[in-house]
Design a protein around this motif. Structure first.
Motif, PDB file in Angstrom:
ATOM      1  N   ALA A   1      -5.439  10.989 -14.475  1.00 30.80           N
ATOM      2  CA  ALA A   1      -5.499  10.207 -13.241  1.00 30.80           C
ATOM      3  C   ALA A   1      -5.532   8.710 -13.545  1.00 30.80           C
ATOM      4  O   ALA A   1      -4.843   7.923 -12.892  1.00 30.80           O
ATOM      5  CB  ALA A   1      -6.713  10.606 -12.417  1.00 30.80           C
ATOM      6  N   GLN A   2      -6.310   8.320 -14.549  1.00 28.45           N
ATOM      7  CA  GLN A   2      -6.374   6.904 -14.908  1.00 28.45           C
ATOM      8  C   GLN A   2      -5.057   6.412 -15.481  1.00 28.45           C
ATOM      9  O   GLN A   2      -4.649   5.277 -15.241  1.00 28.45           O
ATOM     10  CB  GLN A   2      -7.514   6.674 -15.892  1.00 28.45           C
ATOM     11  CG  GLN A   2      -8.877   6.796 -15.266  1.00 28.45           C
ATOM     12  CD  GLN A   2     -10.007   6.707 -16.282  1.00 28.45           C
ATOM     13  OE1 GLN A   2      -9.795   6.840 -17.480  1.00 28.45           O
ATOM     14  NE2 GLN A   2     -11.216   6.500 -15.799  1.00 28.45           N
ATOM     15  N   SER A   3      -4.373   7.258 -16.228  1.00 29.65           N
ATOM     16  CA  SER A   3      -3.084   6.883 -16.803  1.00 29.65           C
ATOM     17  C   SER A   3      -2.047   6.650 -15.706  1.00 29.65           C
ATOM     18  O   SER A   3      -1.338   5.632 -15.710  1.00 29.65           O
ATOM     19  CB  SER A   3      -2.607   7.978 -17.758  1.00 29.65           C
ATOM     20  OG  SER A   3      -1.309   7.705 -18.213  1.00 29.65           O
ATOM     21  N   TYR A   4      -1.945   7.587 -14.770  1.00 32.09           N
ATOM     22  CA  TYR A   4      -1.006   7.428 -13.662  1.00 32.09           C
ATOM     23  C   TYR A   4      -1.379   6.232 -12.791  1.00 32.09           C
ATOM     24  O   TYR A   4      -0.508   5.497 -12.325  1.00 32.09           O
ATOM     25  CB  TYR A   4      -0.938   8.686 -12.813  1.00 32.09           C
ATOM     26  CG  TYR A   4      -0.108   9.794 -13.419  1.00 32.09           C
ATOM     27  CD1 TYR A   4       1.225   9.595 -13.760  1.00 32.09           C
ATOM     28  CD2 TYR A   4      -0.649  11.053 -13.642  1.00 32.09           C
ATOM     29  CE1 TYR A   4       1.987  10.604 -14.306  1.00 32.09           C
ATOM     30  CE2 TYR A   4       0.106  12.074 -14.189  1.00 32.09           C
ATOM     31  CZ  TYR A   4       1.430  11.846 -14.517  1.00 32.09           C
ATOM     32  OH  TYR A   4       2.182  12.840 -15.052  1.00 32.09           O
ATOM     33  N   ALA A   5      -2.668   6.020 -12.570  1.00 37.56           N
ATOM     34  CA  ALA A   5      -3.117   4.886 -11.747  1.00 37.56           C
ATOM     35  C   ALA A   5      -2.784   3.558 -12.418  1.00 37.56           C
ATOM     36  O   ALA A   5      -2.401   2.597 -11.750  1.00 37.56           O
ATOM     37  CB  ALA A   5      -4.609   4.991 -11.473  1.00 37.56           C
ATOM     38  N   SER A   6      -2.928   3.507 -13.733  1.00 38.70           N
ATOM     39  CA  SER A   6      -2.598   2.287 -14.466  1.00 38.70           C
ATOM     40  C   SER A   6      -1.104   1.976 -14.357  1.00 38.70           C
ATOM     41  O   SER A   6      -0.709   0.821 -14.161  1.00 38.70           O
ATOM     42  CB  SER A   6      -3.001   2.442 -15.929  1.00 38.70           C
ATOM     43  OG  SER A   6      -2.585   1.339 -16.681  1.00 38.70           O
ATOM     44  N   THR A   7      -0.273   3.004 -14.482  1.00 42.02           N
ATOM     45  CA  THR A   7       1.175   2.806 -14.343  1.00 42.02           C
ATOM     46  C   THR A   7       1.520   2.354 -12.934  1.00 42.02           C
ATOM     47  O   THR A   7       2.342   1.453 -12.746  1.00 42.02           O
ATOM     48  CB  THR A   7       1.918   4.108 -14.687  1.00 42.02           C
ATOM     49  OG1 THR A   7       1.544   4.523 -15.995  1.00 42.02           O
ATOM     50  CG2 THR A   7       3.417   3.920 -14.623  1.00 42.02           C
ATOM     51  N   ALA A   8       0.888   2.964 -11.933  1.00 43.19           N
ATOM     52  CA  ALA A   8       1.133   2.573 -10.545  1.00 43.19           C
ATOM     53  C   ALA A   8       0.722   1.123 -10.308  1.00 43.19           C
ATOM     54  O   ALA A   8       1.418   0.386  -9.600  1.00 43.19           O
ATOM     55  CB  ALA A   8       0.389   3.497  -9.597  1.00 43.19           C
ATOM     56  N   LYS A   9      -0.387   0.715 -10.897  1.00 40.78           N
ATOM     57  CA  LYS A   9      -0.856  -0.669 -10.737  1.00 40.78           C
ATOM     58  C   LYS A   9       0.151  -1.647 -11.332  1.00 40.78           C
ATOM     59  O   LYS A   9       0.488  -2.663 -10.718  1.00 40.78           O
ATOM     60  CB  LYS A   9      -2.220  -0.830 -11.404  1.00 40.78           C
ATOM     61  CG  LYS A   9      -2.804  -2.203 -11.278  1.00 40.78           C
ATOM     62  CD  LYS A   9      -4.158  -2.272 -11.945  1.00 40.78           C
ATOM     63  CE  LYS A   9      -4.756  -3.654 -11.889  1.00 40.78           C
ATOM     64  NZ  LYS A   9      -6.052  -3.718 -12.577  1.00 40.78           N
ATOM     65  N   CYS A  10       0.652  -1.354 -12.534  1.00 43.74           N
ATOM     66  CA  CYS A  10       1.647  -2.233 -13.165  1.00 43.74           C
ATOM     67  C   CYS A  10       2.924  -2.313 -12.337  1.00 43.74           C
ATOM     68  O   CYS A  10       3.492  -3.395 -12.158  1.00 43.74           O
ATOM     69  CB  CYS A  10       1.963  -1.742 -14.572  1.00 43.74           C
ATOM     70  SG  CYS A  10       0.620  -1.952 -15.739  1.00 43.74           S
ATOM     71  N   LEU A  11       3.378  -1.174 -11.830  1.00 45.68           N
ATOM     72  CA  LEU A  11       4.583  -1.170 -11.005  1.00 45.68           C
ATOM     73  C   LEU A  11       4.364  -1.925  -9.701  1.00 45.68           C
ATOM     74  O   LEU A  11       5.258  -2.629  -9.228  1.00 45.68           O
ATOM     75  CB  LEU A  11       5.012   0.267 -10.717  1.00 45.68           C
ATOM     76  CG  LEU A  11       5.586   1.037 -11.903  1.00 45.68           C
ATOM     77  CD1 LEU A  11       5.757   2.506 -11.563  1.00 45.68           C
ATOM     78  CD2 LEU A  11       6.904   0.432 -12.341  1.00 45.68           C
ATOM     79  N   ASN A  12       3.179  -1.812  -9.117  1.00 43.00           N
ATOM     80  CA  ASN A  12       2.869  -2.559  -7.896  1.00 43.00           C
ATOM     81  C   ASN A  12       2.869  -4.055  -8.146  1.00 43.00           C
ATOM     82  O   ASN A  12       3.369  -4.829  -7.325  1.00 43.00           O
ATOM     83  CB  ASN A  12       1.521  -2.119  -7.326  1.00 43.00           C
ATOM     84  CG  ASN A  12       1.618  -0.849  -6.536  1.00 43.00           C
ATOM     85  OD1 ASN A  12       2.591  -0.617  -5.839  1.00 43.00           O
ATOM     86  ND2 ASN A  12       0.605  -0.018  -6.636  1.00 43.00           N
ATOM     87  N   ILE A  13       2.297  -4.470  -9.266  1.00 44.30           N
ATOM     88  CA  ILE A  13       2.286  -5.897  -9.594  1.00 44.30           C
ATOM     89  C   ILE A  13       3.704  -6.409  -9.789  1.00 44.30           C
ATOM     90  O   ILE A  13       4.077  -7.473  -9.276  1.00 44.30           O
ATOM     91  CB  ILE A  13       1.410  -6.154 -10.835  1.00 44.30           C
ATOM     92  CG1 ILE A  13      -0.062  -5.918 -10.491  1.00 44.30           C
ATOM     93  CG2 ILE A  13       1.625  -7.557 -11.378  1.00 44.30           C
ATOM     94  CD1 ILE A  13      -0.990  -5.920 -11.694  1.00 44.30           C
ATOM     95  N   CYS A  14       4.523  -5.652 -10.515  1.00 44.28           N
ATOM     96  CA  CYS A  14       5.916  -6.062 -10.733  1.00 44.28           C
ATOM     97  C   CYS A  14       6.685  -6.126  -9.422  1.00 44.28           C
ATOM     98  O   CYS A  14       7.435  -7.079  -9.180  1.00 44.28           O
ATOM     99  CB  CYS A  14       6.600  -5.099 -11.700  1.00 44.28           C
ATOM    100  SG  CYS A  14       5.997  -5.216 -13.385  1.00 44.28           S
TER     101      CYS A  14
END
Length: 114
Positions: free
Chosen positions: A75-88
């Motif tokens: 869950a933390q791994s997917y959330a981290s990827t989602a956060k990076c994609l949201n920032i981009c």
């Protein structure tokens, strides 16, 4: 008084002199890690630069699914990827919007002289 209660009162505490070893296990409650679903949905609807918002939304949903299953690391791994994609998605969309405003303003100023 019931018979069991009377015996308990008469016996009192046990007279054993051995030490009891106790083990304390601290179990954390539900670990709350953000899954960024709302932010991803906002980016999908309003700032979907090259579909980054939609991809971030997909990762956010996967993060929420992993959290429901109990896989905290996933869950933390997917959330981290989602956060990076949201920032981009947010940065690229803002740069595109600002660039569009600059190009529009420049084209208006160039036509003003004629």
């Amino acid at each position: 008084m019931p018979k069991e209660h009377q015996e308990g009162v008469m016996l009192g505490e046990p007279q054993i002199s051995t030490f009891a070893t106790t083990t304390v296990i601290n179990m954390p409650g539900e670990i709350s890690s953000p899954d960024h679903v709302v932010w991803s949905l906002f980016n999908t609807l309003f700032m979907n630069f090259c579909c980054l918002g939609f991809i971030a939304y997909a990762y956010s949903v996967r993060s929420r699914d992993r959290k429901m299953v109990g896989d905290v690391t996933g869950a933390q791994s997917y959330a981290s990827t989602a956060k990076c994609l949201n920032i981009c998605a947010l940065i690229f969309s803002l740069f595109s919007f600002i660039g569009f405003i600059i190009v529009y303003a420049m084209s208006k100023n160039s036509h003003r002289g004629y």
